[in-house]
Design an enzyme around this catalytic site. Structure first.
Site, PDB file in Angstrom:
ATOM      1  CG  ASN A  11      82.715  37.700  20.455  1.00  0.00           C
ATOM      2  OD1 ASN A  11      82.423  38.878  20.667  1.00  0.00           O
ATOM      3  ND2 ASN A  11      83.821  37.338  19.818  1.00  0.00           N
ATOM      4  CE  LYS A  13      82.963  37.191  16.287  1.00  0.00           C
ATOM      5  NZ  LYS A  13      83.561  36.475  15.155  1.00  0.00           N
ATOM      6  CG  HIS A  97      88.113  36.962  18.926  1.00  0.00           C
ATOM      7  ND1 HIS A  97      88.191  37.166  17.565  1.00  0.00           N
ATOM      8  CD2 HIS A  97      87.058  36.126  19.126  1.00  0.00           C
ATOM      9  CE1 HIS A  97      87.219  36.489  16.970  1.00  0.00           C
ATOM     10  NE2 HIS A  97      86.520  35.850  17.893  1.00  0.00           N
ATOM     11  CD  GLU A  99      86.471  38.592  14.709  1.00  0.00           C
ATOM     12  OE1 GLU A  99      85.943  39.259  15.613  1.00  0.00           O
ATOM     13  OE2 GLU A  99      85.883  37.649  14.121  1.00  0.00           O
ATOM     14  CD  GLU A 168      86.512  31.883  18.830  1.00  0.00           C
ATOM     15  OE1 GLU A 168      85.291  31.742  19.004  1.00  0.00           O
ATOM     16  OE2 GLU A 168      87.030  32.977  18.547  1.00  0.00           O
ATOM     17  N   GLY A 174      82.939  32.896  11.194  1.00  0.00           N
ATOM     18  CA  GLY A 174      82.093  33.695  10.318  1.00  0.00           C
ATOM     19  C   GLY A 174      82.038  33.193   8.885  1.00  0.00           C
ATOM     20  CB  SER A 212      80.758  28.348  11.542  1.00  0.00           C
ATOM     21  OG  SER A 212      81.279  29.432  10.765  1.00  0.00           O
ATOM     22  N   GLY A 234      77.982  34.792  15.287  1.00  0.00           N
ATOM     23  CA  GLY A 234      76.753  35.117  14.565  1.00  0.00           C
ATOM     24  C   GLY A 234      75.482  34.563  15.193  1.00  0.00           C
TER      25      GLY A 234
HETATM   26  P1  13P Z   1      81.028  32.837  14.388  1.00  0.00           P
HETATM   27  O1  13P Z   1      80.216  31.976  15.326  1.00  0.00           O
HETATM   28  O2  13P Z   1      80.263  33.966  13.796  1.00  0.00           O
HETATM   29  O3  13P Z   1      81.783  32.019  13.387  1.00  0.00           O
HETATM   30  O4  13P Z   1      82.146  33.554  15.314  1.00  0.00           O
HETATM   31  C1  13P Z   1      82.880  32.779  16.182  1.00  0.00           C
HETATM   32  C2  13P Z   1      83.678  33.666  17.043  1.00  0.00           C
HETATM   33  O5  13P Z   1      84.603  34.325  16.585  1.00  0.00           O
HETATM   34  C3  13P Z   1      83.312  33.767  18.455  1.00  0.00           C
HETATM   35  O6  13P Z   1      84.270  34.441  19.196  1.00  0.00           O
END
Ligand code: 13P
Length: 250
Positions: A11, A13, A97, A99, A168, A174, A212, A234
């Site tokens: 992802n 983002k 998601h 977010e 998640e 993150g 993460s 990330g």
């Molecule tokens: P990170 O791997 O950056 O923690 O993000 C996870 C995520 O939200 C994937 O959709």
């Protein structure tokens, strides 16, 4: 558990750009070989056409979107429909998601409707569920993820055998804090049980872990019986890290 082919999805983002995307895909294509798991990358929507071209002529890496409209079409400024995603070769769409739930106020019902739109277009939704830190501290983890998945099951019925679920935990996204393999597996088992009550095909449904996940911790997480892949943020932006995770899923 053995019948499930693992899925590792990146992802991206709101990251990337024409040049960066090209370099990243080039490195991924060069290094992925013939993976024994499914692999997907989910760029921002304006780059789907670019990615479709960059991924042409190979089958190892599929294209995914980060969201899909809950509407079929019409006067919904800024939305992108499932049919439009399909036009650009999109195979997966991340839905719900955390977010988007947090910053766009997406509700459980909207998420469930998006799942329906994706499935109707032949796109596999990757449905995200997860608790915040304060919910976990209050002992509400199971309640929250079950509520989120329940809305999707209620609206989609037995079709949910066609979805992918991603657990998640919001506090792990993150932050560099990962759920331990045992913590993650416990939640995945709860979700599996819930799926079993809804469909006889529950053992086919892949439940990914996200939050993460990185090159160092992926193998241990992916070794858990109900962790069927990863949704990577990330670490998906660095080709060597992402490829290490893909290898760990083998
Ligand atoms: P990170 O791997 O950056 O923690 O993000 C996870 C995520 O939200 C994937 O959709």
């Amino acid at each position: 558990m053995s019948e499930r082919r693992k899925l590792v999805a990146g992802n991206w983002k709101m990251n990337g750009g024409l040049a960066a995307n090209q370099a990243l895909v080039q490195a991924l294509r060069g290094g992925v070989g013939q993976p024994v798991c499914d692999v997907a990358v989910c760029p921002p929507p304006v780059y789907l056409a670019q990615l479709q071209q960059l991924l042409a002529g190979q089958a190892a890496i599929a294209l995914g979107a980060q969201d899909v409209s809950q509407h079929e079409g019409g006067a919904f400024t800024g939305d992108v429909s499932a049919a439009m995603l399909k036009d650009f070769g999109v195979r997966y769409a991340i839905v719900g998601h955390s977010e988007r739930r947090q910053y766009q106020g997406e509700t459980d019902l909207q998420v469930a409707t998006k799942v329906k739109r994706a499935l109707a277009a032949g796109i596999t939704p990757i449905v995200c569920v997860g608790e915040t830190l304060s919910e976990r501290e209050q002992g509400l983890t199971e309640f929250i993820v079950r509520r989120q998945l329940s809305a999707v099951i209620q609206l989609n019925g037995p079709c949910i055998s066609e979805i992918v679920v991603a657990y998640e935990p919001v506090w792990a996204i993150g932050t560099g804090k990962t759920a331990t393999p045992t913590e993650a597996q416990a939640v995945h088992a709860v979700l599996r049980t819930q799926l079993r009550a809804a469909t006889e095909q529950a053992d086919r449904v892949r439940i990914l872990y996200g939050g993460s996940m990185n090159a160092a911790n992926a193998a241990e997480l992916l070794a858990q019986p109900d962790i069927d892949g990863g949704l990577i943020g990330g670490a998906a932006l660095k080709a060597p890290d992402f490829l290490t995770i893909v290898a760990a899923a083998a």
